[in-house]
Design an enzyme around this catalytic site. Structure first.
Site, PDB file in Angstrom:
ATOM      1  N   SER A 102       0.817  -1.208   0.000  1.00  0.00           N
ATOM      2  CA  SER A 102       0.000   0.000   0.000  1.00  0.00           C
ATOM      3  C   SER A 102       0.856   1.265   0.000  1.00  0.00           C
ATOM      4  O   SER A 102       1.617   1.511  -0.919  1.00  0.00           O
ATOM      5  CB  SER A 102      -0.954  -0.037   1.203  1.00  0.00           C
ATOM      6  OG  SER A 102      -1.898   0.990   1.135  1.00  0.00           O
ATOM      7  N   ASP A 241      -2.420   6.269  -3.622  1.00  0.00           N
ATOM      8  CA  ASP A 241      -1.284   5.644  -2.956  1.00  0.00           C
ATOM      9  C   ASP A 241      -0.769   4.501  -3.819  1.00  0.00           C
ATOM     10  O   ASP A 241      -1.217   4.302  -4.948  1.00  0.00           O
ATOM     11  CB  ASP A 241      -1.654   5.171  -1.549  1.00  0.00           C
ATOM     12  CG  ASP A 241      -2.648   4.027  -1.550  1.00  0.00           C
ATOM     13  OD1 ASP A 241      -3.385   3.874  -2.536  1.00  0.00           O
ATOM     14  OD2 ASP A 241      -2.705   3.282  -0.554  1.00  0.00           O
ATOM     15  N   ASP A 243      -1.042   1.285  -4.048  1.00  0.00           N
ATOM     16  CA  ASP A 243      -1.913   0.273  -4.654  1.00  0.00           C
ATOM     17  C   ASP A 243      -3.262   0.847  -5.073  1.00  0.00           C
ATOM     18  O   ASP A 243      -4.157   0.109  -5.468  1.00  0.00           O
ATOM     19  CB  ASP A 243      -2.095  -0.934  -3.734  1.00  0.00           C
ATOM     20  CG  ASP A 243      -2.911  -0.627  -2.481  1.00  0.00           C
ATOM     21  OD1 ASP A 243      -2.911   0.543  -2.037  1.00  0.00           O
ATOM     22  OD2 ASP A 243      -3.523  -1.559  -1.927  1.00  0.00           O
ATOM     23  N   ASP A 245      -5.856   2.205  -3.626  1.00  0.00           N
ATOM     24  CA  ASP A 245      -7.139   2.062  -2.930  1.00  0.00           C
ATOM     25  C   ASP A 245      -7.425   3.271  -2.046  1.00  0.00           C
ATOM     26  O   ASP A 245      -8.444   3.327  -1.383  1.00  0.00           O
ATOM     27  CB  ASP A 245      -7.214   0.759  -2.133  1.00  0.00           C
ATOM     28  CG  ASP A 245      -6.192   0.668  -1.015  1.00  0.00           C
ATOM     29  OD1 ASP A 245      -5.323   1.572  -0.894  1.00  0.00           O
ATOM     30  OD2 ASP A 245      -6.231  -0.323  -0.254  1.00  0.00           O
TER      31      ASP A 245
END
Length: 446
Positions: A102, A241, A243, A245
């Site tokens: 993340s 960010d 990833d 999400d």
């Protein structure tokens, strides 16, 4: 049961150390594959990743693990976490995997698992996989070993899906939009989706090299996107960010619009259209008291959960809500996705901007946040929150803030850190309360 591998959001850690090694990744593939070998059909797993250098190593290890127990593997390459959730369902897969840490720096990596419905695994499934990681699992017969293949149209499928969340009559023509992809998983798909809807797109954070993910860019490092928005005269900036999400927005003046403001906007917009379910929004204990007061003034509720988007999602599903998220930028809209999706959230904000005809600074700042302060105290071991003196200081702080503020203290689920947050109408009082608790925790941890 005590967890040694799974934390608040899958398995995460520094690569080639602790739980994040190729050996453990292969075992996770074997365990998750075994867990989801159900029925007599040919079983399938979808694997995506972000742009970290270690993604190659972990991806190959997991392919070995899954194929060794008889699962076929579909490789997506670098794709956002919500794309993995989407394609797990679309491809009728039995399990989905996202290899990502993340918003963490490139040295870290992680493994997130999704069930065949595209939702993150239940506690029961994670606990079962934990147990299997300590066992010698049966391998497939030689003629039943799985195959691996890469699909080339994954990006197009995801772009089509996120654009479908925008009404057909909405175009982004005339808008100049800065898109910061954090040198992460959305570096190709997010700018493409925004451009295809008609906007002029200025991209930053779209040159990943394996080591620059989240490095001075993206939703956790906003200086670059703010500078670019102001310097280019853009109408708005969106920052994802690693990833993709999470979403944080920057208005045309370079001011930050966090997840709380985004939930206020999306929640009230849907309520006005008669499309908000559950009577309000779901957020965590970290969301600002100002959001709660604002929603209350609109006749809407704010339901709070423990920190972590999985807890938000669980409450949304159990209570029939369709909007939820976190102050940090996780935005979950169950009408469009099964997990947080920064690109879909950005398109909802851009849709509202087009329909309102307002500047971003006029539309997106719906309430004044209550003064809030969060400080972290790192410790090397033990349980400092259980110390008698710490408990006493916390009790005094709760009494002091009663009726005019909130106090949230928790141990991080991913690192040895105690997080101390307080908010209230008096900023000086909030700071005094937080500092007193932090000092007590440091003494107890010494």
């Amino acid at each position: 049961m005590a967890r040694h591998y799974f934390g608040t959001d899958g398995i995460r850690g520094r690569t080639n150390a602790g739980v994040m090694t190729a050996d453990i990744a292969m075992k996770v593939g074997q365990a998750a594959g075994t867990r989801f070998l159900r029925g007599k059909h040919r079983h399938r797993v979808v694997i995506g990743k972000d742009t970290r250098l270690s993604g190659y190593m972990l991806e190959n290890a997991m392919v070995a693990g899954f194929t060794s127990v008889g699962m076929d593997v579909v490789l997506l390459g670098p794709m956002p976490t919500p794309a993995v959730a989407l394609l797990t369902r679309e491809l009728r897969a039995d399990v989905g995997v996202m290899i990502s840490a993340s918003h963490n720096p490139f040295e870290d990596n992680g493994i997130k698992l999704f069930g065949p419905d595209g939702f993150k695994l239940s506690d029961a499934d994670e606990e079962a996989i934990e147990v299997m990681l300590g066992q010698n699992l049966p391998l497939a017969e030689s003629d039943l070993i799985g195959r691996a293949r890469r699909i080339e149209d994954a990006r197009g499928r995801y772009i089509h899906a996120v654009k479908a969340s925008v009404p057909q009559d909405v175009r982004l023509d005339g808008l100049k939009i800065v898109v910061d992809c954090a040198n992460g998983a959305a570096y190709q798909v997010a700018p493409s989706a925004v451009w295809e809807l008609g906007a002029e797109v200025i991209t930053i954070g779209v040159q990943p090299n394996g080591k620059n993910i989240n490095l001075k860019c993206g939703s956790t490092h906003l200086d670059l996107v703010k500078e670019t928005v102001v310097a280019s005269g853009a109408d708005i900036g969106i920052a994802l960010d690693g990833d993709a999400d999470r979403l944080i927005v920057v208005d045309e003046k370079g001011q930050t619009v966090d997840g709380d403001q985004l939930m206020a906007l999306i929640g009230t917009q849907l309520a006005a259209q008669g499309e908000l379910r559950g009577g309000g929004v779901v957020a965590t204990v970290m969301s600002n008291l100002g959001l709660e007061r604002f929603l209350g003034g609109q006749g809407l509720t704010l339901e709070r959960t423990k920190v972590g988007d999985r807890h938000v999602l669980e409450r949304m599903r159990s209570g029939g809500f369709n909007v939820g998220g976190e102050q940090s930028g996780h935005m979950i809209m169950l009408d469009h996705a099964t997990t947080g999706d920064g690109t879909i959230a950005a398109l909802q904000v851009l849709t509202a901007l087009v329909k309102s005809g307002k500047r971003a600074s006029e539309l997106l700042h719906l309430f004044d946040p209550v003064p809030q302060l969060l400080k972290n105290v790192r410790f090397s071991g033990g349980k400092p929150l259980e110390a008698e003196k710490v408990q006493l200081v916390i009790a005094e702080a709760e009494s002091q803030l009663a009726g005019k503020g909130r106090l949230v203290i928790r141990a991080s689920g991913t690192e040895p850190v105690i997080r101390v947050m307080a908010e209230g109408d008096d900023a000086a009082e909030v700071e005094q309360v937080v500092d007193a608790i932090c000092d007590a925790v440091r003494e107890a941890a010494a």
